[in-house]
Design an enzyme around this catalytic site. Structure first.
Site, short mmCIF file in Angstrom:
data_model
loop_
_atom_site.label_atom_id
_atom_site.label_comp_id
_atom_site.label_asym_id
_atom_site.label_seq_id
_atom_site.Cartn_x
_atom_site.Cartn_y
_atom_site.Cartn_z
N SER A 79 7.70 -3.21 4.87
CA SER A 79 6.74 -2.43 5.65
C SER A 79 5.69 -3.32 6.29
CB SER A 79 6.04 -1.42 4.74
OG SER A 79 5.27 -2.10 3.76
N GLY A 127 9.32 -2.01 -2.38
CA GLY A 127 8.15 -2.39 -3.16
C GLY A 127 7.52 -1.24 -3.92
N VAL A 134 1.89 -6.08 1.11
CA VAL A 134 2.07 -7.09 0.07
C VAL A 134 3.16 -6.68 -0.93
CG1 VAL A 134 0.24 -6.12 -1.39
CG2 VAL A 134 0.86 -8.53 -1.62
N ASP A 135 3.32 -5.39 -1.21
CA ASP A 135 4.28 -4.96 -2.23
C ASP A 135 5.72 -5.27 -1.82
OD1 ASP A 135 2.13 -3.95 -3.71
OD2 ASP A 135 2.26 -2.02 -2.70
N SER A 136 6.10 -4.87 -0.63
CA SER A 136 7.47 -5.16 -0.18
C SER A 136 7.67 -6.65 0.05
CB SER A 136 7.79 -4.36 1.08
OG SER A 136 6.89 -4.64 2.13
N CYS A 164 1.07 7.52 5.51
CA CYS A 164 1.15 6.62 6.66
C CYS A 164 0.67 7.28 7.94
CB CYS A 164 2.56 6.08 6.83
SG CYS A 164 3.80 7.31 7.34
N GLY A 210 13.59 -3.41 2.11
CA GLY A 210 12.77 -2.66 3.05
C GLY A 210 11.39 -3.27 3.13
N CYS A 261 10.27 12.09 3.20
CA CYS A 261 10.55 10.88 3.97
C CYS A 261 11.42 9.91 3.16
CB CYS A 261 9.24 10.21 4.38
SG CYS A 261 9.45 8.80 5.49
#
Length: 409
Positions: free
Chosen positions: A42, A152, A45-47, A237, A40, A127
């Site tokens: 987005s 992430g 940076v994490d994903s 978000c 997944g 979510c």
């Protein structure tokens, strides 16, 4: 026909930046079974790093972005562009799934309804359960025959087939996957993941669970990822998309003036909508009083914000409904737990006592309910928010706060 397995990133040194990154790569390389996954993405940076680590570990990786809202923002065009760019950098396929209708119905509409009822909803856990992981797993399995997804999130899963021993927990945890806190205490996101099912945990990978945010940034720069220095989005978000939570609420709810009152009914001010307040709030009340006042209740029926001095604002008990027991089976008697009642609040000691579920919870197939009695008074227990139960760093379960009261009530 499935796309070919991508080659490892050739521009990256084979010496990981930190021992934590080396451990994450080794764990991914030694993963049992089929090493194919949808990540997944987005656009953050994490994903992005999660995808890069999986590619580096030799997995067959496909990027997947959920289109949640129209317009600009992390969940919209900006995020889609960056996610597509990361997939191009990593030479992996990128797919976009239009989830706007589901997000509107399950998150936005429910969020607005909650604020109208005088609660402060927690959309992120809902979510994760009803939109993100459901949509990713459904698409991955139906469209690409992929049986795992990665994200992430800063959290860890101790799968029951892992060689590492599972944690000893209060209650029956036999045969279960365990959800654990991420090692970076400042970024841990397990609070938002308590409502996932065992079936979902079995299919999910969190490559960043052992990393700190600083290590993620460092490793992303080492890979040369385009998102390495991208600014953090807001925790929510919707706030990021609209600019602020107030702007989101103003877009959906008309201003409705009402009174700010003390617990004895004395009027001390006015407000433009109870949705702009939350339990425990002290700043921004717009009330001049001889001592600081805290919000202790939102009365949707009377359209009132009820406030009190701190000495009267403490609560030591609450009822939690729609409980999901994730790492242990539902307990039949009282257990001692640590509880987190807000994402940014620390865990506090409490006794958990199972109680009879409401007809509404049973009808929603959420038949577990409990009462929490805290060892010390709390000042931010908020209906609509989650109370998540921990034993050390393991998530036992969690649910939604339905009622606040003192131990004697």
């Amino acid at each position: 026909m499935q796309p070919p397995i991508p080659a490892p990133l050739k521009h990256v040194s084979r010496t990981p930046a930190t021992p934590a990154v080396a451990k994450a790569l080794t764990r991914l390389q030694c993963w049992p079974g089929e090493q194919r996954v949808a990540v997944g993405l987005s656009g953050g940076v994490d994903s992005s790093l999660s995808a890069a680590l999986l590619v580096e570990a030799g997995w067959q990786v496909e990027g997947l972005t959920l289109w949640l809202m129209s317009g600009k923002g992390a969940c919209c065009s900006d995020g889609l562009i960056d996610a597509a760019g990361i997939c191009e950098q990593l030479k992996i396929p990128h797919h976009v799934v239009d989830s706007r209708a589901t997000f509107q119905a399950e998150i936005v509409d429910q969020l607005v309804q909650g604020y109208q009822q005088g609660v402060t909803p927690l959309p992120c856990s809902r979510c994760n359960r009803s939109v993100k992981f459901a949509a990713m797993l459904s698409w991955a399995e139906k469209e690409r025959q992929l049986h795992r997804v990665a994200t992430g999130h800063y959290a860890r899963i101790r799968h029951r087939e892992d060689p590492e021993p599972q944690q000893a927990l209060p209650g029956d945890s036999s045969g279960r996957h365990q959800l654990l806190r991420g090692l970076d205490q400042n970024k841990d996101q397990s609070y938002f993941l308590y409502d996932l099912s065992q079936d979902v945990l079995a299919k999910v990978i969190f490559p960043l669970g052992e990393l700190t945010k600083a290590e993620t940034r460092q490793e992303a720069e080492r890979y040369g990822l385009r998102t390495a220095k991208k600014a953090e989005s807001q925790d929510l978000c919707l706030a990021d998309h609209y600019g602020s939570m107030k702007a989101f609420l103003d877009n959906y709810l008309p201003a409705r003036q009402g009174e700010i009152v003390l617990q004895d009914g004395k009027v001390v001010g006015e407000h433009d909508g109870i949705e702009h307040f939350t339990i425990g709030q002290r700043k921004g009340l717009g009330v001049a009083w001889r001592e600081p006042l805290h919000v202790v209740q939102l009365d949707a029926t009377a359209n009132r914000v009820i406030v009190a001095p701190r000495a009267e604002a403490g609560r030591d008990s609450c009822v939690v409904g729609a409980v999901n027991w994730i790492s242990i089976a539902p307990p039949s008697s009282a257990i001692d737990v640590e509880v987190q009642v807000r994402y940014r609040s620390g865990p506090v000691a409490a006794q958990l006592i199972p109680i009879e579920a409401t007809a509404e919870d049973i009808a929603a197939d959420r038949p577990h309910r409990c009462r929490l009695t805290f060892n010390e008074e709390q000042f931010s227990i908020t209906p609509g928010q989650a109370a998540v139960f921990y034993a050390a760093d393991a998530v036992l379960g969690g649910g939604l706060i339905q009622q606040i009261n003192t131990a004697s009530s």
